[in-house]
Design a protein around this motif. Sequence first.
Motif, mmCIF file in Angstrom:
data_model
loop_
_atom_site.group_PDB
_atom_site.id
_atom_site.type_symbol
_atom_site.label_atom_id
_atom_site.label_comp_id
_atom_site.label_asym_id
_atom_site.label_seq_id
_atom_site.Cartn_x
_atom_site.Cartn_y
_atom_site.Cartn_z
ATOM 1 N N SER A 147 -4.132 2.372 -9.188
ATOM 2 C CA SER A 147 -5.425 2.822 -9.701
ATOM 3 C C SER A 147 -6.564 1.910 -9.264
ATOM 4 N N GLY A 148 -6.248 0.746 -8.693
ATOM 5 C CA GLY A 148 -7.276 -0.217 -8.304
ATOM 6 C C GLY A 148 -7.388 -0.367 -6.804
ATOM 7 N N PRO A 149 -8.518 -0.023 -6.196
ATOM 8 C CA PRO A 149 -8.638 -0.106 -4.735
ATOM 9 C C PRO A 149 -8.450 -1.514 -4.183
ATOM 10 N N GLU A 150 -8.879 -2.548 -4.921
ATOM 11 C CA GLU A 150 -8.668 -3.912 -4.431
ATOM 12 C C GLU A 150 -7.186 -4.235 -4.361
ATOM 13 N N SER A 151 -6.433 -3.806 -5.363
ATOM 14 C CA SER A 151 -4.987 -4.024 -5.368
ATOM 15 C C SER A 151 -4.326 -3.264 -4.224
ATOM 16 N N VAL A 152 -4.752 -2.039 -3.992
ATOM 17 C CA VAL A 152 -4.198 -1.234 -2.906
ATOM 18 C C VAL A 152 -4.491 -1.878 -1.556
ATOM 19 N N ARG A 153 -5.720 -2.341 -1.374
ATOM 20 C CA ARG A 153 -6.088 -2.964 -0.099
ATOM 21 C C ARG A 153 -5.311 -4.261 0.132
ATOM 22 N N ARG A 154 -5.117 -5.031 -0.922
ATOM 23 C CA ARG A 154 -4.351 -6.278 -0.789
ATOM 24 C C ARG A 154 -2.922 -5.976 -0.364
ATOM 25 N N PHE A 155 -2.289 -5.038 -1.070
ATOM 26 C CA PHE A 155 -0.904 -4.693 -0.735
ATOM 27 C C PHE A 155 -0.796 -4.147 0.685
ATOM 28 N N ALA A 156 -1.678 -3.223 1.045
ATOM 29 C CA ALA A 156 -1.625 -2.646 2.388
ATOM 30 C C ALA A 156 -1.837 -3.720 3.448
ATOM 31 N N GLY A 157 -2.743 -4.682 3.175
ATOM 32 C CA GLY A 157 -2.964 -5.768 4.118
ATOM 33 C C GLY A 157 -1.714 -6.604 4.322
ATOM 34 N N GLU A 158 -0.979 -6.851 3.246
ATOM 35 C CA GLU A 158 0.279 -7.596 3.349
ATOM 36 C C GLU A 158 1.284 -6.843 4.211
ATOM 37 N N MET A 159 1.363 -5.548 4.010
ATOM 38 C CA MET A 159 2.321 -4.746 4.766
ATOM 39 C C MET A 159 1.984 -4.738 6.261
ATOM 40 N N VAL A 160 0.721 -4.536 6.574
ATOM 41 C CA VAL A 160 0.304 -4.482 7.975
ATOM 42 C C VAL A 160 0.525 -5.828 8.658
ATOM 43 N N ALA A 161 0.326 -6.918 7.917
ATOM 44 C CA ALA A 161 0.516 -8.244 8.492
ATOM 45 C C ALA A 161 1.989 -8.571 8.718
ATOM 46 N N GLU A 162 2.864 -7.988 7.902
ATOM 47 C CA GLU A 162 4.280 -8.371 7.935
ATOM 48 C C GLU A 162 5.161 -7.440 8.747
ATOM 49 N N PHE A 163 4.822 -6.154 8.802
ATOM 50 C CA PHE A 163 5.722 -5.181 9.430
ATOM 51 C C PHE A 163 5.060 -4.494 10.621
ATOM 52 N N ASP A 164 5.913 -4.021 11.528
ATOM 53 C CA ASP A 164 5.436 -3.335 12.722
ATOM 54 C C ASP A 164 5.391 -1.825 12.553
ATOM 55 N N ARG A 165 6.185 -1.311 11.603
ATOM 56 C CA ARG A 165 6.215 0.135 11.427
ATOM 57 C C ARG A 165 6.673 0.467 10.011
ATOM 58 N N LEU A 166 6.369 1.699 9.595
ATOM 59 C CA LEU A 166 6.798 2.216 8.299
ATOM 60 C C LEU A 166 7.265 3.646 8.515
ATOM 61 N N ASP A 167 8.465 3.959 8.017
ATOM 62 C CA ASP A 167 9.049 5.274 8.270
ATOM 63 C C ASP A 167 8.874 6.253 7.117
ATOM 64 N N VAL A 168 8.880 5.732 5.890
ATOM 65 C CA VAL A 168 8.809 6.596 4.715
ATOM 66 C C VAL A 168 7.861 5.978 3.691
ATOM 67 N N LEU A 169 6.949 6.786 3.177
ATOM 68 C CA LEU A 169 6.045 6.363 2.103
ATOM 69 C C LEU A 169 6.146 7.397 0.990
ATOM 70 N N VAL A 170 6.627 6.963 -0.183
ATOM 71 C CA VAL A 170 6.803 7.868 -1.313
ATOM 72 C C VAL A 170 5.791 7.527 -2.394
ATOM 73 N N HIS A 171 4.927 8.475 -2.705
ATOM 74 C CA HIS A 171 3.932 8.312 -3.760
ATOM 75 C C HIS A 171 4.521 8.845 -5.067
ATOM 76 N N ASN A 172 5.055 7.936 -5.861
ATOM 77 C CA ASN A 172 5.717 8.319 -7.099
ATOM 78 C C ASN A 172 5.064 7.730 -8.342
ATOM 79 N N ALA A 173 4.281 6.663 -8.196
ATOM 80 C CA ALA A 173 3.689 5.982 -9.351
ATOM 81 C C ALA A 173 2.891 6.962 -10.203
ATOM 82 N N GLY A 174 3.046 6.870 -11.523
ATOM 83 C CA GLY A 174 2.358 7.810 -12.399
ATOM 84 C C GLY A 174 1.992 7.219 -13.740
ATOM 85 N N VAL A 175 0.992 7.818 -14.363
ATOM 86 C CA VAL A 175 0.561 7.437 -15.705
ATOM 87 C C VAL A 175 0.252 8.705 -16.482
ATOM 88 N N LEU A 176 0.348 8.608 -17.822
ATOM 89 C CA LEU A 176 -0.024 9.727 -18.674
ATOM 90 C C LEU A 176 -0.694 9.150 -19.919
#
Length: 315
Positions: free
Chosen positions: A99-128
């Motif tokens: 829900s937080g764009p800063e948190s999303v950007r931080r995580f995505a930055g870590e992934m891009v810095a560490e990995f060369d590719r991503l094969d599967v992305l599952v959007h499952n996180a939820g709130v009610l």
Amino acid sequence: MLDTLADRLVAPGYSKWGYRLRRRSWPADDPKPGALRAGLAVVTGAGTGIGKATALGLARLGSAVVLVVRDQAKGAAARDEIVAAVPDAVVQVRLCDLSGPESVRRFAGEMVAEFDRLDVLVHNAGVLPQKRTETPEGHELTLATHVLGPLLLTDLLRPLLAASPDARVVFVSSGGMYTQRLHADDPEYREGEYRGATAYARTKRMQVALAPLMAARYASDGIAVHAMHPGWADTPGVAGSLPGFHRLTKAFLRTSEEGADTVVWLAATSPAPRSGQFWHDRRERPAHVLPSTRENPGDVTKFWTRAKSAAGLPD
């Protein structure tokens, strides 16, 4: 015909009985052992329930898995369970609040810095949430978590997904979305009496409406986008957020693994399923069953424009 009838009658198709009846015809359709070997998958909301079951299913097919959670302890416990079941699994735990764009950007930055590719992305996180809640950025919480965060994360991880020979993005929606139309003029749920279950269903409708548009956006990079719903599964989220529903239907609920089956199948089956579709129990399903929920193209375009702007996506 029986499959379609069970689906339209809801209870027979969404329950454990619908899954187990359909499962009899699937063995030849199962992903091959090792189908995701040497691959990498990211699963959001992977600490419990369908997210954890999805991560386990992907690990069993050979994929390294990143569990994206808000609670470090739950993530660590989920990782331990997966490694206990699949001793050679490579499983990481990463913190991110969708829900937080800063948190999303931080995580995505870590992934891009560490990995060369991503094969599967599952959007499952939820709130009610039980009452209307806004994020610090001023967005209604279910919209931010189910729609804006996933839109932003997918776009930020686009370079990694594009580097995969067969990248797949999967939105875990809900059969509850069938009760709601696309509220293009009020995506933040500012009008009318707020109900958490309604907000949840509305944003799940939004996910299904977005899947074809995202499929078109990323088609040139070879990235497929799917939406699915898991039926009625017995998860901590259902028990905690919908206790009345859980109490009444507990005897008919699927296991988390049964709910996650189509997610894993969409991620790993070959040949690849058609991009931009809506799925349940390994079959394409209609996006609408009630005439009152059908949207016109103008509403979809309006919502897509608003969602991209709110998520901070470039055109």
